[in-house]
Write an enzyme that holds these catalytic residues in place. Structure first.
Site, PDB file in Angstrom:
ATOM      1  N   CYS A 163     -26.165  20.739  28.534  1.00 17.77           N
ATOM      2  CA  CYS A 163     -24.812  20.157  28.489  1.00 17.77           C
ATOM      3  C   CYS A 163     -24.102  20.533  29.785  1.00 17.77           C
ATOM      4  O   CYS A 163     -24.683  20.418  30.859  1.00 17.77           O
ATOM      5  CB  CYS A 163     -24.060  20.657  27.254  1.00 17.77           C
ATOM      6  SG  CYS A 163     -23.871  22.461  27.179  1.00 17.77           S
ATOM      7  N   ASP A 164     -22.859  20.974  29.698  1.00 20.51           N
ATOM      8  CA  ASP A 164     -22.125  21.400  30.890  1.00 20.51           C
ATOM      9  C   ASP A 164     -22.463  22.831  31.273  1.00 20.51           C
ATOM     10  O   ASP A 164     -22.646  23.141  32.445  1.00 20.51           O
ATOM     11  CB  ASP A 164     -20.611  21.290  30.647  1.00 20.51           C
ATOM     12  CG  ASP A 164     -20.209  19.895  30.202  1.00 20.51           C
ATOM     13  OD1 ASP A 164     -20.167  19.000  31.046  1.00 20.51           O
ATOM     14  OD2 ASP A 164     -19.941  19.721  29.006  1.00 20.51           O
TER      15      ASP A 164
END
Length: 446
Positions: free
Chosen positions: A405-406
């Site tokens: 993800c981030d």
């Protein structure tokens, strides 16, 4: 949820705009300033949290007002031009549809100083750097809602004057706007200069842009919409969290309770209760509504059973009154009782780079689509985190699954959910896209 509510008082009276469910903050403000709470305003039927209007009205006797273009089962309809006085301060209702049909804004004047508008509460019509989403009525009505939003902003809000303080109902991080700026307050003039969506040459350009927005709608929104139109059950006091010994938690879990582990991803990966869902503490408000249900009891787990108040508040604000308790003495009590501990495999971005070309690896990106479009890791497949429960058929069971993800927080939520749904070969990438770019590894763009 990045929710903003407002309290304004004058001459012994006060009003609250878009109150949250835990109302003590407003009662404390009123008492400490010698004010009665006379008015409660809802700028629209909120979709992302339980409104506290009925709770506050019950405690104070204040009257609730909201827009007339929705059949609320409580409160009083307000119309364009209605004015409410608190001494020399007046609040004027502006009908500003677009985000929803019944959306209103409230223009504030202090007549002891000037007849000019001093500030405006805009609800979800306009934010710092953003405008409200227009997709709640379905695809077919997006053009209509976008035109209404344009008219509300350009014909009602902007003409109030450049110096008017603009007070939106949400800040950065809210799902009620695509990219709200990290700024709690702004002004009409500042938004005219800096808000990208106010720079369109024509209404048609604005409408085309709003129609093309890609936003996510968590499933819990339907519950919020029902509660906030028909009235939420009175909470009174927030649910008491019961400390649960290991034996009790184990018994409740076997009977279908939802075990929510609110520790950091690395702690969860190192060891967790089998069947538990991981959402780190600060992420509960944003992601619990995607994965928890309103029927089965919720039991919380952290390291030492400290700091659970904020988690409880976040869940209650989302309408999760089925919070049952927490693991007494935290996760250590679980393994000290010799209970089975599950683990989750973690990779660094260097591990991912080394295995990136493995033919039997399914690389899953769970970021928002706008982040994906800015750049992704070669070979990745995209499914937003919140949509995983609806798209599990697109995720293979029989090969290793690596999720990023981030930064590694949302990827661990995804892995914990998938693990509870039969997936076994799971790896979460710590640092994820942030670390990947820091390492100088290549990023793909369509």
């Amino acid at each position: 949820m990045a929710h903003h509510s407002y309290f304004i008082g004058s001459s012994g009276q006060s009003a609250v705009v878009d109150p949250r469910r835990d109302i003590e903050v407003y009662l404390d403000l009123a008492e400490s300033n010698g004010l009665d709470i006379n008015y409660i305003f809802e700028t629209h039927r909120n979709e992302d949290y339980v409104i506290g209007s009925l709770e506050l009205a019950e405690a104070t006797g204040a009257e609730i007002f909201h827009g007339k273009n929705l059949n609320f089962q409580y409160g009083t309809p307000a119309s364009e031009g209605n004015i409410f006085h608190m001494g020399t301060v007046e609040l004027e209702v502006l009908e500003t549809p677009g985000h929803t049909l019944e959306s209103i804004s409230l223009a504030v004047r202090d007549l002891s100083a000037s007849d000019d508008v001093q500030m405006v509460f805009t609800g979800d019509v306009i934010f710092a750097g953003e405008t409200g989403r227009i997709d709640f009525y379905g695809i077919d009505r997006r053009p209509e809602m976008a035109r209404l939003l344009y008219e509300s902003i350009f014909q009602k809000i902007l003409p109030l004057g450049d110096g008017v303080i603009l007070c939106p109902a949400h800040g950065a991080g809210s799902v009620c706007g695509a990219d709200i700026r990290e700024q709690d307050y702004t002004t009409v003039g500042y938004e005219k200069k800096t808000n990208p969506q106010l720079q369109f040459v024509s209404k048609d350009d604005f409408v085309d842009f709003k129609i093309s927005e890609e936003l996510y709608t968590p499933p819990y929104f339907k519950k919020m919409e029902f509660y906030n139109q028909n009235g939420v059950p009175a909470l009174g006091m927030f649910p008491h969290l019961r400390p649960m010994p290991v034996k009790f938690l184990k018994d409740w879990a076997q009977r279908g309770a939802q075990v929510l582990d609110v520790r950091k991803p690395t702690s969860y990966a190192g060891g967790h209760i089998p069947g538990s869902l991981n959402i780190w503490e600060e992420g509960v408000a944003a992601f619990a509504g995607w994965f928890l249900n309103y029927e089965d009891p919720i039991i919380l787990v952290d390291d030492q059973s400290h700091g659970l108040l904020e988690v409880k508040l976040a869940l209650a604000r989302l309408g999760f009154d089925n919070i049952h308790g927490y693991l007494a003495n935290g996760f250590p009590s679980w393994y000290l009782h010799a209970e089975h501990v599950d683990k989750l495999n973690l990779w660094t971005v260097h591990d991912l780079k080394k295995h990136q070309d493995d033919s039997d690896l399914f690389l899953l990106d769970v970021r928002k689509i706008d982040d994906w479009k800015k750049g992704y890791i070669e070979g990745a497949h995209h499914i937003y985190l919140g949509e995983i429960p609806l798209k599990m058929k697109e995720i293979p069971h029989d090969i290793p699954l690596v999720v990023y993800c981030d930064s590694g927080y949302k990827s661990t939520i995804a892995c914990s959910f998938l693990k509870n749904n039969g997936y076994t070969h799971l790896t979460s990438v710590v640092g994820s896209m942030t670390a990947w770019e820091k390492a100088g590894y290549p990023v793909m763009n369509d």
